[in-house]
Design an enzyme around this catalytic site. Structure first.
Site, short mmCIF file in Angstrom:
data_model
loop_
_atom_site.label_atom_id
_atom_site.label_comp_id
_atom_site.label_asym_id
_atom_site.label_seq_id
_atom_site.Cartn_x
_atom_site.Cartn_y
_atom_site.Cartn_z
N HIS A 23 1.85 4.72 -2.97
CA HIS A 23 2.12 6.15 -2.05
C HIS A 23 3.53 6.11 -2.63
CE1 HIS A 23 -1.80 6.46 -0.61
NE2 HIS A 23 -1.56 5.98 0.20
N GLU A 41 -4.50 7.36 -3.13
CA GLU A 41 -5.47 5.82 -2.58
C GLU A 41 -5.57 5.52 -3.81
OE1 GLU A 41 -5.12 4.89 0.52
OE2 GLU A 41 -4.81 7.37 1.21
N HIS A 52 1.24 -1.48 0.24
CA HIS A 52 0.26 0.06 -0.30
C HIS A 52 0.68 1.19 -0.42
CE1 HIS A 52 -3.56 2.02 1.67
NE2 HIS A 52 -2.77 3.17 1.79
N GLU A 53 1.61 1.36 0.97
CA GLU A 53 2.72 2.76 1.17
C GLU A 53 3.81 2.94 0.23
OE1 GLU A 53 2.07 4.65 3.17
OE2 GLU A 53 -0.01 2.84 4.72
ZN ZN Z 1 -2.80 4.92 1.76
#
Ligand code: ZN
Length: 502
Positions: free
Chosen positions: A267, A293, A263-264
């Site tokens: 980003h 996101e 997830h990160e």
């Molecule tokens: Zn996030």
């Protein structure tokens, strides 16, 4: 380059440096700082924000923007320079409405709130955080009053994360998700706990870390330009285009820390792939929270919970945890990481119930802001809403109202962007897959470069040049639309669990 543009860029470079230093000390607060540093850190962060705010609203900057008006008109709309002038003009107009002291006080109060949140979690006592929330609500109300009255007060807070989107628009997307997803949750049979191998730990934390780092390097994490650390609540930031920091949080079970890494990474990659021509300007970041996101949720779910990805990665995971996973085949593992089951922690939730966690937070934030729900009642209201949407009981505040960092510093307006990001992630995914029909085969070989390049070309390189709406139109070819996301979830239910839903 005109003289005014050179001077504009110099000032913007200084503002950018101050803001990135502010992010860096916030990163330090979450990863390294001893708890007693909280008060001093709150002052430091407030100082940095006040300085950059003062530069942005300075008369000098206003004069430069006036001087550059004709130049802006003479340049193509999507040129870097016209975009820079246009976006800074908009940022400045917004910043001018908010007194520097109020902005600094919001940051200071939020920073203190984060310290109180950690304490409240450790002592399982919401009352420790409550006075901080009350102070911040008062400040947020003053903040909202700085702007023209909106149809909904929440519009002002949402605009900080999703510029140009109204509460009504966000609500219509979230309501559609709620209507479609609640029946789906009920339709999926519970997974036999013996088959739920991804939650059958304990998984050694050091082994998880080693495996995650190897995986991240395959995805595109460059050891010389990125860092991976642990934090109470995972997040990502970029100190510059070539200094990306991501964090995760490992648990002995389930294997959520690995998914948090992916997830990160999403980003981080967005920040990393912004065009170098935009470096040290306010355009050197993502276009909005929902678009950000959409990137993190893609790597976590569309890639990271996909079969092609684990066809490649699962043998390595089995080697890392032979006792836990040696006997479980890929199909079993795949079903386990895609289990649909109401659970308490948002960040560990499956792809479907995740959105219900968001809907309930969005509703509670709006009720608090509108004065329909007292902050003192927030913890109980949270538990009641979890029960009503997910059918489960919250055992204590760490699993309820104190689970997320976002309310500690009162980032109201942020939560809806997670579900908006889910929706956008599939709109972009369909586009990418149409352009790259061999994507699954590439993932099976552990190759992710084509996807990274597609993202750079269609989304990342533009940074914040365009509004979120324009950015999405350019990359996905349409406005925000929940239909592809709902279709994707239904397809996945059918292929993974044999659940057919109309
Ligand atoms: Zn996030």
């Amino acid at each position: 380059m005109s003289d005014a543009l050179v001077r504009l860029k110099e000032t913007l470079g200084t503002i950018h440096d101050l803001e990135r230093i502010a992010s860096l000390v916030a990163w330090d607060q979450e990863t390294m700082m001893p708890p007693l540093g909280a008060e001093g850190r709150a002052d430091q962060r407030a100082t940095l924000v006040r300085l950059s705010h003062e530069l942005l609203v300075s008369r000098e900057l206003g004069r430069l923007l006036e001087e550059l008006r004709s130049r802006e008109d003479s340049l193509p709309y999507d040129s870097d320079e016209a975009s820079l002038i246009r976006v800074v003009r908009r940022d400045r107009e917004k910043a001018l409405r908010v007194p520097a002291e109020l902005r600094a006080e919001l940051i200071r109060a939020g920073s203190l709130g984060l310290g109180a949140w950690l304490d409240a979690r450790a002592r399982q006592d919401f009352r420790i955080l409550l006075p901080h929330l009350e102070r911040q609500l008062e400040l947020k109300r003053r903040y909202v009053e700085c702007f023209d009255p909106a149809e909904d007060e929440y519009d002002v807070l949402l605009d900080d994360f999703e510029p140009g989107m109204t509460t009504a628009e966000a609500e219509s997307v979230l309501e559609e998700l709620k209507d479609e997803l609640v029946p789906l949750v009920a339709a999926v049979p519970e997974l036999d706990p013996a088959e739920d191998v991804a939650r059958s730990g304990p998984f050694d934390l050091a082994d998880q870390r080693r495996f995650s780092l190897g995986l991240l390097c395959e995805l595109g994490f460059e050891p010389d330009g990125w860092r991976l650390d642990s934090a109470e609540h995972p997040f990502a930031m970029a100190a510059s285009l070539r200094d990306v920091r991501i964090t995760t949080h490992y648990h002995e079970h389930p294997l959520g820390g690995i998914f948090a890494c992916m997830h990160e990474f999403g980003h981080g990659l967005y920040e990393r792939q912004v065009s170098p021509s935009l470096a040290r300007t306010p355009l050197a970041t993502g276009a909005s929270s929902a678009l950000h996101e959409s990137q993190s949720r893609r790597w976590e779910n569309l890639v990271g919970r996909g079969r092609a990805f684990w066809t490649h990665a699962y043998p390595g995971l089995q080697e890392t945890f032979p006792e836990r996973l040696g006997a479980a085949d890929l199909d079993t593992f795949y079903r386990s990481i895609n289990r649909i089951q109401p659970s308490l922690i948002r960040v560990d939730a499956d792809e479907i119930t995740y959105n219900l966690h968001i809907v309930l937070r969005f509703e509670l934030e709006r009720e608090v802001l509108a004065g329909r729900l007292a902050l003192a009642d927030l913890a109980d209201a949270f538990d009641a809403r979890v029960h009503s949407y997910l059918g489960i009981e919250v055992p204590d505040v760490r699993f309820g109202v104190l689970q997320d960092m976002h309310w500690a510093d009162f980032t109201f307006g942020y939560f809806p962007t997670y579900s908006l990001g889910n929706v956008i992630s599939v709109q972009l995914w369909e586009r990418a897959r149409a352009d790259l029909p061999e994507l699954d085969q590439a993932f099976e070989r552990g190759e992710f470069g084509d996807l990274r390049e597609w993202l750079r070309e269609h989304l990342h390189r533009h940074g914040r040049k365009f509004t979120p709406r324009e950015t999405l139109e350019r990359a996905a070819g349409s406005a925000i639309d929940p239909a592809p996301y709902i279709r994707y979830l239904k397809d996945k239910l059918e292929t993974t669990f044999g659940v057919a839903v109309a």
